[in-house]
Design a protein around this motif. Structure first.
Motif, mmCIF file in Angstrom:
data_model
loop_
_atom_site.group_PDB
_atom_site.id
_atom_site.type_symbol
_atom_site.label_atom_id
_atom_site.label_comp_id
_atom_site.label_asym_id
_atom_site.label_seq_id
_atom_site.Cartn_x
_atom_site.Cartn_y
_atom_site.Cartn_z
ATOM 1 N N ILE A 182 0.840 -1.197 0.000
ATOM 2 C CA ILE A 182 0.000 0.000 0.000
ATOM 3 C C ILE A 182 0.874 1.245 0.000
ATOM 4 N N ALA A 183 1.829 1.300 0.933
ATOM 5 C CA ALA A 183 2.701 2.478 1.051
ATOM 6 C C ALA A 183 3.516 2.692 -0.220
ATOM 7 N N THR A 184 4.034 1.625 -0.794
ATOM 8 C CA THR A 184 4.865 1.746 -1.991
ATOM 9 C C THR A 184 4.057 2.233 -3.191
ATOM 10 N N ILE A 185 2.856 1.706 -3.355
ATOM 11 C CA ILE A 185 2.024 2.160 -4.469
ATOM 12 C C ILE A 185 1.646 3.623 -4.293
ATOM 13 N N ALA B 30 -5.697 2.996 5.704
ATOM 14 C CA ALA B 30 -4.268 2.885 5.386
ATOM 15 C C ALA B 30 -3.921 3.737 4.169
ATOM 16 N N ILE B 31 -4.775 3.733 3.158
ATOM 17 C CA ILE B 31 -4.531 4.563 1.972
ATOM 18 C C ILE B 31 -4.570 6.038 2.353
ATOM 19 N N VAL C 277 -3.925 7.414 5.280
ATOM 20 C CA VAL C 277 -2.717 7.732 6.054
ATOM 21 C C VAL C 277 -1.503 7.822 5.123
ATOM 22 N N CYS C 278 -1.391 6.904 4.173
ATOM 23 C CA CYS C 278 -0.261 6.935 3.226
ATOM 24 C C CYS C 278 -0.344 8.147 2.308
ATOM 25 N N ARG C 279 -1.537 8.488 1.869
ATOM 26 C CA ARG C 279 -1.702 9.707 1.040
ATOM 27 C C ARG C 279 -1.232 10.929 1.816
ATOM 28 N N GLN C 280 -1.612 10.989 3.072
ATOM 29 C CA GLN C 280 -1.190 12.119 3.900
ATOM 30 C C GLN C 280 0.330 12.123 4.051
ATOM 31 N N HIS C 281 0.899 10.967 4.288
ATOM 32 C CA HIS C 281 2.350 10.854 4.486
ATOM 33 C C HIS C 281 3.123 11.284 3.234
ATOM 34 N N PHE C 282 2.652 10.846 2.061
ATOM 35 C CA PHE C 282 3.378 11.110 0.826
ATOM 36 C C PHE C 282 2.865 12.341 0.082
#
Length: 137
Positions: A59-62, A127-128, A130-135
């Motif tokens: 998820i994080a990598t994509i 999770a998506i 949170v990852c969108r926010q992170h990246f």
């Protein structure tokens, strides 16, 4: 921002910390994961290669790849084609229609992690997010 703050207290974690925290969150909240014997201590004990094999890492990598290419002006259709060209060595299927970051990630998780505990739609969406926010996308 609830999960983000609870996971990181407002700071920006490394990608590995992000993956580890998301995996712990899933294990805490998902009765299927617990029933299969997963717990937070197991997540803490994973090395970098094992961590890279978790669904949360996919998820994080994509999301990271999507965000990076989007920031460079690559059209979304090309972003998905590039990601799929890379990840298809693991397996491929029918690309979702309509295609979005969320539908693409669910498609890849279904292909790449069909042998483990199913991941709930609620966890996947969070999770998506949170990852969108992170990246930053």
């Amino acid at each position: 921002m609830g999960l983000w703050k609870s996971l990181f207290g407002g700071g920006r974690p490394s990608k590995n910390d992000l993956v580890r925290s998301l995996a712990k969150q899933r294990v805490r909240e998902d009765p299927m994961a617990a029933a299969m014997g997963f717990n937070e201590n197991m997540i803490d004990g994973l090395g970098m290669m094992q961590l890279a094999g978790l669904p949360e890492s996919g998820i994080a990598t994509i999301v990271e790849t999507f965000a990076t290419l989007k920031k460079h002006g690559v059209p979304e259709s090309e972003i998905f084609a590039r990601i799929e060209a890379h990840r298809s060595s693991i397996g491929s299927g029918r690309i979702p229609n309509p295609l979005s970051l969320e539908s693409y990630i669910r498609y890849r998780i279904d292909i790449e992690h069909n042998h483990g505990a199913p991941i709930s739609e609620e966890f996947l969406a969070e999770a998506i997010r949170v990852c969108r926010q992170h990246f930053g996308c």
